[in-house]
Write a protein that holds these residues in place. Structure first.
Motif, mmCIF file in Angstrom:
data_model
loop_
_atom_site.group_PDB
_atom_site.id
_atom_site.type_symbol
_atom_site.label_atom_id
_atom_site.label_comp_id
_atom_site.label_asym_id
_atom_site.label_seq_id
_atom_site.Cartn_x
_atom_site.Cartn_y
_atom_site.Cartn_z
ATOM 1 N N HIS A 1 0.828 -1.192 0.000
ATOM 2 C CA HIS A 1 0.000 0.000 0.000
ATOM 3 C C HIS A 1 0.874 1.258 0.000
ATOM 4 O O HIS A 1 2.055 1.222 0.349
ATOM 5 C CB HIS A 1 -1.006 0.029 1.158
ATOM 6 C CG HIS A 1 -0.420 0.095 2.538
ATOM 7 N ND1 HIS A 1 0.064 -0.999 3.202
ATOM 8 C CD2 HIS A 1 -0.276 1.139 3.398
ATOM 9 C CE1 HIS A 1 0.494 -0.658 4.404
ATOM 10 N NE2 HIS A 1 0.302 0.656 4.546
ATOM 11 N N LEU B 1 -0.049 4.920 -6.623
ATOM 12 C CA LEU B 1 -1.025 5.799 -5.985
ATOM 13 C C LEU B 1 -0.302 6.895 -5.206
ATOM 14 O O LEU B 1 0.704 6.630 -4.535
ATOM 15 C CB LEU B 1 -1.914 5.006 -5.021
ATOM 16 C CG LEU B 1 -2.723 3.857 -5.637
ATOM 17 C CD1 LEU B 1 -3.368 3.020 -4.539
ATOM 18 C CD2 LEU B 1 -3.788 4.395 -6.588
ATOM 19 N N VAL C 1 -3.802 -1.171 -3.488
ATOM 20 C CA VAL C 1 -4.319 -1.834 -4.685
ATOM 21 C C VAL C 1 -4.641 -3.259 -4.273
ATOM 22 O O VAL C 1 -3.740 -4.051 -3.980
ATOM 23 C CB VAL C 1 -3.298 -1.809 -5.837
ATOM 24 C CG1 VAL C 1 -3.868 -2.515 -7.063
ATOM 25 C CG2 VAL C 1 -2.897 -0.378 -6.177
ATOM 26 N N ILE D 1 -8.997 -0.463 -5.752
ATOM 27 C CA ILE D 1 -8.226 0.140 -4.675
ATOM 28 C C ILE D 1 -9.110 0.316 -3.447
ATOM 29 O O ILE D 1 -10.341 0.344 -3.546
ATOM 30 C CB ILE D 1 -7.630 1.496 -5.087
ATOM 31 C CG1 ILE D 1 -8.727 2.491 -5.448
ATOM 32 C CG2 ILE D 1 -6.658 1.322 -6.244
ATOM 33 C CD1 ILE D 1 -8.215 3.891 -5.702
#
Length: 317
Positions: free
Chosen positions: A108, A173, A188, A209
């Motif tokens: 993450h 991200l 994700v 996500i």
């Protein structure tokens, strides 16, 4: 093509809002402690040229010996805004009777108060013996393609992107909205590839996500793509079935692999495949030589029997 891509993003955004509105359950901030990967790389491994962006090795370091079934959490600090990360391993400590095996079980992205971006991941010794591995943290340059908007803790979204054939993709991200009390954290949770049913349609890359933190916040959606180094057939399996195989001689052992799928043969129902497992293994051959392997599993997540093409990209220094 731009019009098709824009339409795909709009469709995905509508779908995202629908899913996010249902996913409002409170998410607990990951309770696992995460070790400082940058410090570990500086002390016993290597900080590569991709640590500051680009494509290639960002860092390497050794895990130490981990018991069978044991896990470690790592945090790569001061992550560049454009980097999407892929983690590989070079296991060490196999015997003639048991392989040394490592797998990434979660990842993450985090934004801390003050703006620092981090990449967190958890690895696991999925073999039957205690052993260790050199972690191969690799980076791929990504571009912004949209934003989640505000997402509540536990909320999820699904997005898609139309993509060219024979390219592999990874999601990056950039969370924003951290407070002095809590970071903004997004994971994700899965990715999969789709061959649309209509003739001449572009292949699609889908991803899900989740806000895994404790505060409502948002994230920039970033995508990175690579060319393909190697490919092989994924056998035809029924809906919900899994095809597993081993990629032998995964060399050089200083590289990591980004794996994608080109689903095939599904007209008129879309064929869809997801890479569900990727295990790096050290195998000792009968002559005493060591070989690195990757055990790969592909799941048919469509509603029809179909197959496809597994596509691998070697990412090295």
């Amino acid at each position: 093509m731009k019009g098709r891509l824009r339409a795909a993003v709009l469709a995905a955004t509508a779908l995202s809002i629908l899913i996010a509105s249902a996913g409002t359950a409170q998410a607990r901030q990951p309770s696992q402690s995460f070790r400082d990967a940058r410090a570990a790389a500086a002390a016993s491994g290597e900080i590569g040229v991709a640590a500051n962006g680009g494509i290639g090795i960002a860092a390497t370091w050794f895990t130490g010996t981990i018991a069978a079934g044991g896990t470690q959490g790592w945090a790569w600090t001061n992550a560049p805004a454009d980097a999407a990360y892929v983690v590989g391993y070079n296991p060490a400590g196999a015997t003639t009777s048991a392989m040394c095996q490592f797998e990434t079980i979660s990842t993450h992205y985090v934004q801390l108060w003050g703006g620092q971006r981090q990449f967190h991941f958890t690895l696991k010794n999925v073999g039957s013996i205690a052993c260790g591995a050199t972690v191969l943290l690799t980076a791929v340059s990504s571009s912004v393609i949209g934003s989640t908007g505000g997402v509540s803790p536990g909320g999820t979204q699904v997005h898609l992107w139309n993509i060219a054939w024979h390219t592999n993709w990874v999601v990056g991200l950039n969370p924003t909205g951290a407070t002095s009390a809590a970071g903004c954290q997004f994971r994700v949770t899965r990715t999969w590839y789709v061959q649309p049913g209509e003739a001449g349609a572009l292949r699609q890359f889908w991803w899900e996500i989740k806000n895994v933190g404790t505060i409502a916040c948002q994230a920039d959606l970033r995508l990175a793509s690579t060319s393909v180094s190697n490919s092989f057939a994924v056998g035809s399996v029924g809906s919900g079935g899994t095809y597993s195989t081993t990629w032998n001689n995964a060399n050089p052992v200083t590289s990591a692999y980004l794996v994608g799928v080109s689903p095939q043969g599904s007209w008129p129902i879309p064929c869809q495949f997801e890479v569900t497992r990727m295990i790096y293994r050290q195998h000792i051959n009968s002559d005493g030589s060591s070989e690195r392997e990757i055990r790969l599993s592909f799941k048919n997540v469509s509603g029809t029997q179909c197959g496809g093409l597994a596509e691998l990209k070697t990412i090295a220094a």
